[in-house]
Design a protein around this motif. Structure first.
Motif, PDB file in Angstrom:
ATOM      1  N   ARG A  53     -15.972  11.091 -37.181  1.00 42.72           N
ATOM      2  CA  ARG A  53     -15.967  11.723 -39.143  1.00 42.72           C
ATOM      3  C   ARG A  53     -17.131  10.746 -39.110  1.00 42.72           C
ATOM      4  NH1 ARG A  53     -17.109  11.182 -43.224  1.00 42.72           N
ATOM      5  NH2 ARG A  53     -15.766  11.990 -44.861  1.00 42.72           N
ATOM      6  N   LEU A  54     -16.879   9.302 -38.458  1.00 46.79           N
ATOM      7  CA  LEU A  54     -17.471   8.093 -38.609  1.00 46.79           C
ATOM      8  C   LEU A  54     -19.076   8.440 -38.852  1.00 46.79           C
ATOM      9  CD1 LEU A  54     -15.464   5.255 -37.958  1.00 46.79           C
ATOM     10  CD2 LEU A  54     -15.977   5.461 -40.163  1.00 46.79           C
ATOM     11  N   LEU A  55     -19.448   8.476 -37.296  1.00 50.11           N
ATOM     12  CA  LEU A  55     -21.120   8.767 -37.158  1.00 50.11           C
ATOM     13  C   LEU A  55     -21.214  10.056 -36.838  1.00 50.11           C
ATOM     14  CD1 LEU A  55     -19.867   6.557 -34.281  1.00 50.11           C
ATOM     15  CD2 LEU A  55     -21.734   5.504 -35.818  1.00 50.11           C
ATOM     16  N   LEU A 104     -20.906  -4.888 -58.625  1.00 45.87           N
ATOM     17  CA  LEU A 104     -21.424  -5.370 -57.028  1.00 45.87           C
ATOM     18  C   LEU A 104     -20.564  -4.546 -56.318  1.00 45.87           C
ATOM     19  CD1 LEU A 104     -22.609  -8.212 -56.186  1.00 45.87           C
ATOM     20  CD2 LEU A 104     -20.242  -9.055 -55.628  1.00 45.87           C
ATOM     21  N   GLY A 105     -21.285  -3.410 -55.554  1.00 43.72           N
ATOM     22  CA  GLY A 105     -20.853  -2.863 -54.492  1.00 43.72           C
ATOM     23  C   GLY A 105     -20.770  -1.385 -54.911  1.00 43.72           C
ATOM     24  N   ALA A 106     -20.731  -0.799 -56.177  1.00 43.21           N
ATOM     25  CA  ALA A 106     -21.520   0.140 -57.065  1.00 43.21           C
ATOM     26  C   ALA A 106     -22.652   0.586 -56.806  1.00 43.21           C
ATOM     27  CB  ALA A 106     -21.245   0.089 -58.584  1.00 43.21           C
ATOM     28  N   GLY A 107     -22.997   1.852 -57.309  1.00 41.42           N
ATOM     29  CA  GLY A 107     -24.382   2.189 -56.533  1.00 41.42           C
ATOM     30  C   GLY A 107     -24.764   3.323 -57.145  1.00 41.42           C
ATOM     31  N   LEU A 108     -25.545   3.908 -57.043  1.00 45.32           N
ATOM     32  CA  LEU A 108     -26.046   6.244 -57.492  1.00 45.32           C
ATOM     33  C   LEU A 108     -24.923   7.234 -56.508  1.00 45.32           C
ATOM     34  CD1 LEU A 108     -29.052   6.019 -59.711  1.00 45.32           C
ATOM     35  CD2 LEU A 108     -26.047   6.081 -60.451  1.00 45.32           C
ATOM     36  N   LEU A 109     -25.897   6.486 -54.977  1.00 42.35           N
ATOM     37  CA  LEU A 109     -25.684   6.976 -54.406  1.00 42.35           C
ATOM     38  C   LEU A 109     -24.900   6.886 -53.390  1.00 42.35           C
ATOM     39  CD1 LEU A 109     -29.801   7.783 -52.756  1.00 42.35           C
ATOM     40  CD2 LEU A 109     -28.772   9.282 -54.318  1.00 42.35           C
ATOM     41  N   ALA A 110     -23.486   7.267 -53.443  1.00 43.63           N
ATOM     42  CA  ALA A 110     -22.785   7.221 -53.067  1.00 43.63           C
ATOM     43  C   ALA A 110     -21.560   7.928 -51.895  1.00 43.63           C
ATOM     44  CB  ALA A 110     -21.268   6.537 -54.249  1.00 43.63           C
ATOM     45  N   PRO A 111     -21.411   7.667 -50.925  1.00 50.12           N
ATOM     46  CA  PRO A 111     -20.276   8.993 -50.070  1.00 50.12           C
ATOM     47  C   PRO A 111     -19.674   9.056 -50.371  1.00 50.12           C
ATOM     48  CG  PRO A 111     -20.953   6.350 -48.814  1.00 50.12           C
ATOM     49  CD  PRO A 111     -21.123   5.708 -50.417  1.00 50.12           C
ATOM     50  N   ARG A 112     -20.093  10.681 -50.659  1.00 46.58           N
ATOM     51  CA  ARG A 112     -18.220  11.194 -51.083  1.00 46.58           C
ATOM     52  C   ARG A 112     -17.466  11.088 -50.252  1.00 46.58           C
ATOM     53  NH1 ARG A 112     -18.907  17.535 -50.197  1.00 46.58           N
ATOM     54  NH2 ARG A 112     -18.257  17.161 -48.267  1.00 46.58           N
ATOM     55  N   PRO A 113     -15.789  10.754 -50.868  1.00 45.86           N
ATOM     56  CA  PRO A 113     -14.289  10.639 -50.737  1.00 45.86           C
ATOM     57  C   PRO A 113     -14.403  11.907 -49.536  1.00 45.86           C
ATOM     58  CG  PRO A 113     -14.410  10.498 -52.881  1.00 45.86           C
ATOM     59  CD  PRO A 113     -16.414  10.665 -52.440  1.00 45.86           C
ATOM     60  N   GLY A 114     -13.531  11.012 -48.952  1.00 45.92           N
ATOM     61  CA  GLY A 114     -13.097  12.246 -47.589  1.00 45.92           C
ATOM     62  C   GLY A 114     -11.342  12.731 -48.599  1.00 45.92           C
ATOM     63  N   PRO A 115     -11.035  13.756 -48.435  1.00 44.78           N
ATOM     64  CA  PRO A 115      -9.230  13.891 -49.581  1.00 44.78           C
ATOM     65  C   PRO A 115      -8.320  13.250 -48.673  1.00 44.78           C
ATOM     66  CG  PRO A 115     -10.022  15.331 -47.004  1.00 44.78           C
ATOM     67  CD  PRO A 115     -10.951  14.067 -46.974  1.00 44.78           C
ATOM     68  N   ARG A 166     -22.884   0.734 -35.715  1.00 45.55           N
ATOM     69  CA  ARG A 166     -21.175   0.900 -36.946  1.00 45.55           C
ATOM     70  C   ARG A 166     -19.726   0.713 -36.082  1.00 45.55           C
ATOM     71  NH1 ARG A 166     -20.010   4.033 -40.992  1.00 45.55           N
ATOM     72  NH2 ARG A 166     -18.705   3.808 -41.929  1.00 45.55           N
ATOM     73  N   LEU A 167     -19.962   0.708 -34.701  1.00 49.24           N
ATOM     74  CA  LEU A 167     -18.561   0.161 -34.102  1.00 49.24           C
ATOM     75  C   LEU A 167     -18.054  -1.478 -34.539  1.00 49.24           C
ATOM     76  CD1 LEU A 167     -15.960   1.133 -32.639  1.00 49.24           C
ATOM     77  CD2 LEU A 167     -17.573   0.528 -30.043  1.00 49.24           C
ATOM     78  N   ARG A 168     -19.750  -2.422 -34.080  1.00 49.15           N
ATOM     79  CA  ARG A 168     -19.461  -3.202 -34.610  1.00 49.15           C
ATOM     80  C   ARG A 168     -18.978  -3.682 -35.551  1.00 49.15           C
ATOM     81  NH1 ARG A 168     -24.830  -7.648 -35.498  1.00 49.15           N
ATOM     82  NH2 ARG A 168     -23.233  -9.500 -35.291  1.00 49.15           N
ATOM     83  N   SER A 169     -19.263  -2.563 -36.508  1.00 49.97           N
ATOM     84  CA  SER A 169     -19.402  -3.338 -38.289  1.00 49.97           C
ATOM     85  C   SER A 169     -17.479  -3.403 -38.352  1.00 49.97           C
ATOM     86  CB  SER A 169     -20.085  -2.199 -38.655  1.00 49.97           C
ATOM     87  OG  SER A 169     -21.240  -2.780 -38.967  1.00 49.97           O
ATOM     88  N   GLU A 170     -17.106  -1.878 -37.701  1.00 45.94           N
ATOM     89  CA  GLU A 170     -15.754  -1.811 -37.576  1.00 45.94           C
ATOM     90  C   GLU A 170     -14.959  -3.019 -37.056  1.00 45.94           C
ATOM     91  OE1 GLU A 170     -13.827   1.785 -39.148  1.00 45.94           O
ATOM     92  OE2 GLU A 170     -16.283   1.479 -39.975  1.00 45.94           O
ATOM     93  N   GLU A 171     -15.583  -3.045 -36.321  1.00 45.11           N
ATOM     94  CA  GLU A 171     -14.574  -4.420 -35.483  1.00 45.11           C
ATOM     95  C   GLU A 171     -14.623  -5.484 -36.696  1.00 45.11           C
ATOM     96  OE1 GLU A 171     -14.277  -6.759 -31.456  1.00 45.11           O
ATOM     97  OE2 GLU A 171     -15.023  -5.068 -31.623  1.00 45.11           O
ATOM     98  N   SER A 172     -15.137  -5.691 -36.942  1.00 47.61           N
ATOM     99  CA  SER A 172     -16.305  -6.769 -38.171  1.00 47.61           C
ATOM    100  C   SER A 172     -14.696  -6.756 -38.833  1.00 47.61           C
ATOM    101  CB  SER A 172     -16.967  -7.323 -38.030  1.00 47.61           C
ATOM    102  OG  SER A 172     -18.233  -7.414 -37.478  1.00 47.61           O
ATOM    103  N   ALA A 173     -14.458  -5.505 -39.654  1.00 41.81           N
ATOM    104  CA  ALA A 173     -13.668  -5.274 -41.275  1.00 41.81           C
ATOM    105  C   ALA A 173     -12.589  -5.132 -40.557  1.00 41.81           C
ATOM    106  CB  ALA A 173     -14.551  -4.171 -41.774  1.00 41.81           C
ATOM    107  N   GLY A 174     -12.196  -4.757 -39.383  1.00 43.58           N
ATOM    108  CA  GLY A 174     -10.795  -5.618 -38.529  1.00 43.58           C
ATOM    109  C   GLY A 174     -10.154  -3.875 -38.573  1.00 43.58           C
ATOM    110  N   VAL A 179     -19.686  10.174 -28.053  1.00 47.51           N
ATOM    111  CA  VAL A 179     -20.161  10.645 -29.145  1.00 47.51           C
ATOM    112  C   VAL A 179     -22.378   9.996 -29.030  1.00 47.51           C
ATOM    113  CG1 VAL A 179     -21.092   9.374 -31.485  1.00 47.51           C
ATOM    114  CG2 VAL A 179     -19.142   9.467 -30.977  1.00 47.51           C
ATOM    115  N   ALA A 180     -22.528   8.984 -28.317  1.00 47.09           N
ATOM    116  CA  ALA A 180     -23.402   7.889 -28.439  1.00 47.09           C
ATOM    117  C   ALA A 180     -23.893   9.374 -27.225  1.00 47.09           C
ATOM    118  CB  ALA A 180     -23.876   6.533 -27.429  1.00 47.09           C
TER     119      ALA A 180
END
Length: 543
Positions: free
Chosen positions: A302-304, A276-287, A378-386, A408-409
């Motif tokens: 960075r997010l958008l 669950l949560g895994a996949g082949l096309l994953a965003p590259r992790p940052g440093p 995206r900002l709403r998702s960031e707020e929902s995730a805390g 950014v918009a």
């Protein structure tokens, strides 16, 4: 001797599809606004198209002229496909709103599937559901059922309305098959994409690219001799080969159904084997550490950033295609006194290709303004995730956070419009048009769209400032701006209704000279909306 066995030691065996019926309730509730709105929108566009055809081409001779003029033009063949039958209003309606609407509906289906699979998984809802007596494949089964119902309803709506317009029984069935089976094929692609990608954004991009890529391949097959085989490569091409009011070949619908069945099976196999949560096309992790995220603006970029690049490239490619077919639009005016009279009555020395570029720039500007809705989503998702709350726990103020996303918009809209200008100019020049005038016309036509687009940005940011749950309503704002602006002529709406859309007030360069007053007023309105949204965000609860 008796042995006491704890209930926790007994394995709970459930069917792979256990709980599907229960999950259909929340899924239906989630679609209670989006799905009916989509169905109504498609019906309105189809009805408006039919009404315009009845008024513009009342006689058989008018329809033959349409077939020999715009119907034979390369630009219209790319966008709409060949016009082969002019026997009835229904046939011309299917041509005018057919393949483009079919591709648009397929994208809507793909997005709906992603909403009920990868997005729910990304936000933790699938993990919570799976903690109960729910089968591993229940979420996929739920999304599949929702998609099939969606396809059937829209297919019935778009086909049955053609009966009063002169469509026969077999033609109605073929139009139903075009919408329903192409949507089902897109649903299958989206199901696989949702298993492969690790984010809803990547899944949406993958599925949408597959659908729109098929639309472009189909368009190339219609304008380049010897490339007809490109229609065989995608469900959109197969929808064209069904050919209502012509060949009525339903075998091609079977190809889309086969893709749907195979894709659903593949998605089920992958879902049973991956974590669950895994996949082949994953965003590259940052440093592990960086100095590039020194403030909230850098975090927003960075997010958008990658999403902005995807939007810009997609719209630029479409603008490139539009620019490439613009020179062929001028062929319609050669020797055609009607077009000459229309352009002359406008009081400008603009070519029909330049007017086509201006019109398409308005549609592309609406698409550019939709980027702001992606930002607040995206900002709403960031707020929902805390994570917004964590940012605000630092010395970052609410105003800085809000204004950073406004920047950014707006910056994304500007970048998309610049890319649109380059796409239109390069496409026109590559197709043999005058490069100098092409870039000049494209630059002026897109530049005047910026104030209207910023009004949409301001509206979206105001919605987020009022409440994060209002963010999805931003899509309704964009849709309203499109229907009451560039598409208003199709619905014969009164002027006061059209004036609600900011794009109605944008000068149609080069059809008319640039007027500074409406542009300045729209910029002031945009700033006011952003200011009110900022004040609302400063006062409401976060989370």
């Amino acid at each position: 001797m008796s042995v006491a066995v704890s209930c926790t030691e007994l394995p709970i065996r459930t069917s792979r599809f256990a709980g599907t019926r229960v999950l259909l309730g929340p899924a239906s509730r989630a679609e209670r606004v989006i799905a009916p709105t989509t169905v109504l929108l498609f019906l309105m566009i189809n009805a408006a198209t039919a009404g315009s055809i009845v008024s513009m081409y009342p006689e058989a001779a008018d329809r033959v002229a349409l077939q020999q003029g715009p119907g034979a033009n390369a630009a219209f063949r790319f966008l709409l496909g060949p016009l082969q039958s002019v026997e009835s209003t229904a046939a011309i309606t299917v041509w005018r709103a057919g393949l483009f609407m079919i591709a648009a509906f397929a994208v809507c289906v793909a997005l709906a599937v992603t909403r009920h699979t990868r997005r729910d998984e990304e936000q933790g809802r699938v993990e919570m559901v799976r903690a109960g007596a729910t089968g591993r494949l229940a979420p996929i089964a739920t999304a599949t059922i929702v998609a099939v119902v969606y396809c059937v309803v829209v297919g019935l709506a778009m086909s049955l309305m053609l009966i009063p317009l002169g469509a026969g029984a077999i033609d109605v069935v073929c139009v139903f098959a075009q919408y329903a089976t192409t949507g089902m094929a897109a649903a299958g692609v989206a199901l696989v994409a949702a298993q492969v990608a690790t984010t809803a954004h990547l899944a949406n991009l993958t599925a949408t690219a597959m659908v729109l890529g098929g639309y472009v391949l189909r368009g190339a097959a219609d304008i380049v001799d010897g490339w007809g085989w490109l229609r065989w490569l995608s469900p959109v091409g197969w929808a064209e080969l069904i050919d209502p009011f012509g060949a009525d070949d339903l075998w091609w619908a079977g190809a889309s159904i086969l893709v749907f069945v195979l894709a659903v099976g593949l998605a089920g196999v992958v879902a049973e084997r991956r974590d669950l949560g895994a996949g082949l096309l994953a965003p590259r992790p940052g440093p592990a550490s960086t100095t590039r995220l020194a403030d909230v603006g850098a975090v927003a970029v960075r997010l958008l950033g990658s999403q902005a690049v995807a939007w810009t490239v997609a719209i630029a490619v479409y603008a490139l295609v539009v620019g490439a077919i613009a020179p062929s639009v001028d062929e319609l005016a050669e020797g055609n006194q009607l077009f000459a009279d229309v352009v002359g009555a406008a009081g400008v020395s603009a070519s029909l290709g330049a007017l086509f570029t201006s019109t398409m720039s308005a549609f592309l500007a609406v698409a550019a303004s939709a980027w702001s809705v992606a930002v607040i989503s995206r900002l709403r998702s960031e707020e929902s995730a805390g994570r917004v709350e964590v940012l605000l726990a630092t010395p970052t103020s609410r105003s800085r956070l809000y204004l950073a996303h406004v920047a950014v918009a707006v910056g994304g809209v500007v970048a998309i419009l610049v890319a649109t200008t380059l796409g239109l100019g390069v496409g026109t020049a590559a197709a043999g048009g005058d490069a100098g005038s092409a870039f000049a016309d494209a630059a002026r036509a897109t530049a005047v769209q910026l104030p209207a687009a910023t009004v949409i940005v301001g509206s979206a940011m105001l919605l987020y400032g009022l409440a994060p749950r209002s963010a999805p309503a931003g899509w309704l704002v964009v849709l309203g701006a499109l229907l009451l602006g560039p598409l208003a002529g199709m619905f014969q709406l009164p002027q006061w209704v059209r004036d609600i859309s900011p794009f109605t007030h944008t000068p149609t360069v080069p059809l008319e000279p640039v007027r500074g007053t409406p542009l300045i007023v729209m910029l002031v309105v945009a700033v006011g909306l952003i200011a009110v949204g900022r004040a609302a965000f400063d006062r409401r609860d976060v989370g």
